[in-house]
Design an enzyme around this catalytic site. Sequence first.
Site, mmCIF file in Angstrom:
data_model
loop_
_atom_site.group_PDB
_atom_site.id
_atom_site.type_symbol
_atom_site.label_atom_id
_atom_site.label_comp_id
_atom_site.label_asym_id
_atom_site.label_seq_id
_atom_site.Cartn_x
_atom_site.Cartn_y
_atom_site.Cartn_z
ATOM 1 N N ILE A 1 19.565 63.103 64.005
ATOM 2 C CA ILE A 1 20.633 63.396 63.038
ATOM 3 C C ILE A 1 20.142 63.404 61.594
ATOM 4 O O ILE A 1 20.929 63.615 60.670
ATOM 5 C CB ILE A 1 21.792 62.379 63.172
ATOM 6 C CG1 ILE A 1 21.271 60.950 63.012
ATOM 7 C CG2 ILE A 1 22.517 62.557 64.497
ATOM 8 C CD1 ILE A 1 22.358 59.894 63.036
ATOM 9 N N GLY B 1 13.719 61.466 56.878
ATOM 10 C CA GLY B 1 13.346 61.089 55.522
ATOM 11 C C GLY B 1 11.892 60.732 55.473
ATOM 12 O O GLY B 1 11.156 60.902 56.455
ATOM 13 N N SER B 2 11.425 60.233 54.326
ATOM 14 C CA SER B 2 10.012 59.911 54.205
ATOM 15 C C SER B 2 9.623 58.736 55.100
ATOM 16 O O SER B 2 8.469 58.582 55.471
ATOM 17 C CB SER B 2 9.683 59.579 52.746
ATOM 18 O OG SER B 2 10.421 58.454 52.320
ATOM 19 N N PHE B 3 10.602 57.887 55.451
ATOM 20 C CA PHE B 3 10.312 56.765 56.345
ATOM 21 C C PHE B 3 10.082 57.269 57.765
ATOM 22 O O PHE B 3 9.243 56.745 58.504
ATOM 23 C CB PHE B 3 11.475 55.769 56.325
ATOM 24 C CG PHE B 3 11.273 54.572 57.226
ATOM 25 C CD1 PHE B 3 10.635 53.444 56.750
ATOM 26 C CD2 PHE B 3 11.721 54.575 58.534
ATOM 27 C CE1 PHE B 3 10.442 52.339 57.562
ATOM 28 C CE2 PHE B 3 11.541 53.481 59.355
ATOM 29 C CZ PHE B 3 10.898 52.348 58.874
ATOM 30 N N GLY B 4 10.820 58.268 58.180
ATOM 31 C CA GLY B 4 10.707 58.774 59.530
ATOM 32 C C GLY B 4 11.942 59.545 59.921
ATOM 33 O O GLY B 4 12.589 60.175 59.094
ATOM 34 N N VAL B 5 12.288 59.491 61.211
ATOM 35 C CA VAL B 5 13.394 60.266 61.770
ATOM 36 C C VAL B 5 14.531 59.326 62.140
ATOM 37 O O VAL B 5 14.309 58.192 62.561
ATOM 38 C CB VAL B 5 12.931 61.058 63.015
ATOM 39 C CG1 VAL B 5 14.075 61.877 63.600
ATOM 40 C CG2 VAL B 5 11.766 61.969 62.646
ATOM 41 N N LYS C 1 16.574 54.306 62.955
ATOM 42 C CA LYS C 1 15.583 54.922 62.068
ATOM 43 C C LYS C 1 14.193 54.527 62.569
ATOM 44 O O LYS C 1 13.843 53.351 62.573
ATOM 45 C CB LYS C 1 15.810 54.475 60.622
ATOM 46 C CG LYS C 1 14.870 55.132 59.632
ATOM 47 C CD LYS C 1 15.390 55.068 58.200
ATOM 48 C CE LYS C 1 15.580 53.670 57.686
ATOM 49 N NZ LYS C 1 15.947 53.667 56.252
ATOM 50 N N ASP D 1 17.190 53.490 44.628
ATOM 51 C CA ASP D 1 17.240 54.837 45.192
ATOM 52 C C ASP D 1 18.684 55.244 45.474
ATOM 53 O O ASP D 1 19.012 55.715 46.565
ATOM 54 C CB ASP D 1 16.405 54.904 46.469
ATOM 55 C CG ASP D 1 16.011 56.344 46.822
ATOM 56 O OD1 ASP D 1 16.059 57.203 45.927
ATOM 57 O OD2 ASP D 1 15.657 56.590 47.992
#
Length: 797
Positions: free
Chosen positions: A492, A495-499, A514, A621
Site C-alpha cells: 500500500i 518510502g526510503s525506509f522500505g515498503v 513497514k 518530517d
Amino acid sequence: MTKIHSSVIVPVFIFVFVFPSVTDGLGSASTVAISYSSRTVCGILAGNSSQRIECYRGGQTTSIFPNVSFDVISGGRNYFCGLNSGGSVLLCWDASLSGASFEPRRVYHNSSVRLRDVAVGDDQVCAVVDETQTAICWRGVGNKKFPSASMDQRFLSVSSGGGFSCGILSSSRRVRCWGANSEIALEIQTQFENITMDSLVAGGSHVCGLNITGFLICKGRNDSGQLQVPENSPLEFSQFALGFNHSCAIRRNSSVVCWGGGGEYSSNVTNGVSFLLIVAGSDFTCGLQSRLRVICWGSGWSTNASSGIYLPLPQIIPGPCTQNNCSCGPYPDASAFCAGSGKVCTPCSLPPSPPPPAALPPPPLLPPSPSPSSKARDRRLLIFMIVGAVGCFSGLCTIVYCLWTGIRCCRRKKIHNSVQPTITGSNANAGGNGSGDLFSPLSRSSTMRRQSSRAMKRQRSGTSSKHPDRAEEFSLAELAVATDNFSLEKKIGAGSFGVVYKGKLADGREVAIKRSETGTKTKKFQEKETAFESEIAFLSRLHHKHLVRLVGFCEEKEERLLVYEFMKNGALYDHLHSQNNVEKSSSLINSWKMRIKISLDAARGIEYLHNYAVPPIIHRDIKSSNILLDANWTARVSDFGLSLMGPESPTGQYMSMKAAGTVGYMDPEYYGLNVLTVKSDVYGLGVVLLEILTGKRAIFKVEGEGGGPTSVVEYAVPKIMAGELESILDIRVGPPEGQEGEAVELVAYTAMHCVNLEGKERPTMTDIVANLERALSLCTDDSHGSISSATISLASD
C-alpha cells in the site's frame, strides 16, 4: 462592519520622527482614534507596562486586548484599527455593534515585514509597504475593493478621507490622490499641482498639510469654509484634525483653532487649554490636553456645540513609545508615559522639551569632575578593555571546542540523512524517510541508545529485552502470514525506509506493516537501523488519539519491521493530490469544514509532542504523507524515524551537522543554518496547511510553457499577503460560504505565519491549535465570537 480583507497593510508614521509635524485627522495614525458613527473614542493608555487600548462608547469604557501593547491607532466610520508595538500585527475592531464588547478582525500579522502606520478613512484602510513604499488600500463601500495607488509610485506617507486617499511621493514630495471617489481625488491632486509637501492629512472632501517651508495649505472642497485657513507663519501649526466639513489645528503655543463648519467648531472649550494632539470625527473633534485627559466637542458630539465633555478615560499617551533618540527631544517625564520602557518624542515643530535634570543619572564609573578629554579617553580605554577581554575569552573557547570536536569526530562514523522526498503510493499508511544524522556534541546513535534506555527503565518486563513491553514483538513468520508473504497485492505504499503492506494478524486485527530493505550491504542500512530504533523508542511511550499507534515490531537478523494500527483512509497526501480526486463529490475531504478539522487534528498531535511529551519531541518530517486518516477520518501524525527528543528548555535548540527531512517541507533555517528547534515542525505544518488550502503539492510544476518547479510557499504566500486568497483556493472544494470565508482566511494567515523564514517569528503550536479551533468553530456555528488573543501570536519563543 463589512469584512476587511486581510493582507499586507503597511502604513507609515515616519513623519512622527522626521517631518516637522504630526497630523491626525479622519485617516491618520495617532494614540487617540474616533469611530464616528457610534461616537466611539479610543486611546492608548500611558504609564502601563503594556500600552493597551481603552475605548469610551455610550457612557461605558472598555479595555481592548489588555495584555497587548500598541503604538498607534486610527479610526473611520464604523471601525478603528491598532498597530501593535513593533509593527508586526494590525488589528481592527467593529465599533458599530451594540454591547460592551468590540468585534475584532485581524488584518495583518508578519514579523518579517514590519508596519509603521495605519490610515483608516471613511470606509477604507490604506497603507504604505515599508520595504517598497508602495501604497495599497483595502475595503470599500458595499464590499467593493478600494482601488490602490499605482504600484510604480513610492510614498513617504498616506492619509485616507471620505472615499479617497492621498499620499506624498518620496521622490518629489508632490501629492497624489486616488480612490472610489475619483472625482474628488483628482480635484484635490490638481489643486496641489506642483506644491511640495512635508505632511498631509485628509478629511471628508479636503486635505490640509504643511509645505516644505512650514506654511499651512488646504485644498479640496470649500462648501463650509473648511479651506479658509487662518493667517499663519512658518511652522506656526504643528498638528491637524479634519472632519467632513471642518478643520482644526494646534498652534505653536499648544492652543487649538478651528475653522469651517459654519463656525460651530470655534468653541470656547479650547480657550486656555493646552493640547498635545487632536483628532476629528465627521462632525466633532477630540483632543488630548496637557494633563493627558481627552475632551470632545462639536455639533456631532453634543447639541450644545460650545460645550465640551471630558471623557472618563484614564491618562492617554501623547505618542508612541520608542527606544530611539528623539531628534527634537522627548516630552518632559516621558519615561513615565512608557512605564520606564522608552520615551515619547515631541513633534519637531514644537520646542524641544528635555527631561528635568533630576531624571538625568550621574555618569557611571567616572571620577568626579574630569575634563572632557579625560572623560572621553577613559571611556575609550574602558571599551577597549571590555572588547579585548571578551575577544580573548571567545578565542580560547573556540580553540578548546575545535580540539574537543575534532577528537570526537575522529572516534565515530558519520551517518548522514537523505533529504529526498518520500514517494508514497495510494493509501500509504506509514511511508517515511528512515535516516539518521550526527549531532554535536552527542551522536545520533548514542542519542537513540539513551532514548531506548529511558523507555526500557520505565517499562521493563516486556517480551523483549531490548524494547519496552508496550510494543509487541512479532516473528517474521507471523508477519509473512499476515501479508500473504509480503505479496504485491498487499503493498500500500513505499518510502526510503522500505515498503508498507496491509496485513491481518492471527487475532483479526488489521495492521500496516513497514518492512525495511534487507541486507547489511544496503547503502543506508545503518540509517534504517537508527530510524527503526527511533520509531520504537518514541511510539512505545506516546499515546494520543492524533498519533498513529505502534502495535509492535520484528527484529530477526537483518530484518527490521514495524507494525502499526491500520489507517483505513490512507494518507492526506493521496486525497489532496490523487488524480482521482477531480470532482467535488469524489472525496469526503472536499469540504472546508473537513479540511480544517484534519488540520486541527494534526496540529493537536504535534502540540502533544512539543508540549506534553516528557521530554518534548521534535518530529522533523511533518508532511501530508505523514498525516494519516483512520476509519472515522480522524487525522493522526505518523513516521517518527527522524524524530529527536527536544531540548528541555522550550527555547532550546540543536546544532546539527546535516539537516534531515523532506524537500519542500524542510525548515529553511534548519536546512541553511543547521539550527533545529520545535519551530522546524511548525514550518512543515505551515506547508501542509497551504497544501490543504490550495490543493497544490509542496513542490509542483508551474502550468504553461517553460514553467519550472516552484514551492507552494512561493506560490501562496504573496497572494495571501496581497488579499487575493480566493484566487489560490482549491477549486475542487468550491468557494467558502458564509462564515467559512472567515475560517479559511484564518487558516491562511496561520499558514503564512508558520512559514516565516525565521523560526522565532513563527507561532507556537499552542497558538496554531487555538487558531484552528476558532476556524473550525466558525464552520460549525453561526455565532460571531470575538477572536481571542491566543489566535494571534504576538510573541514568539
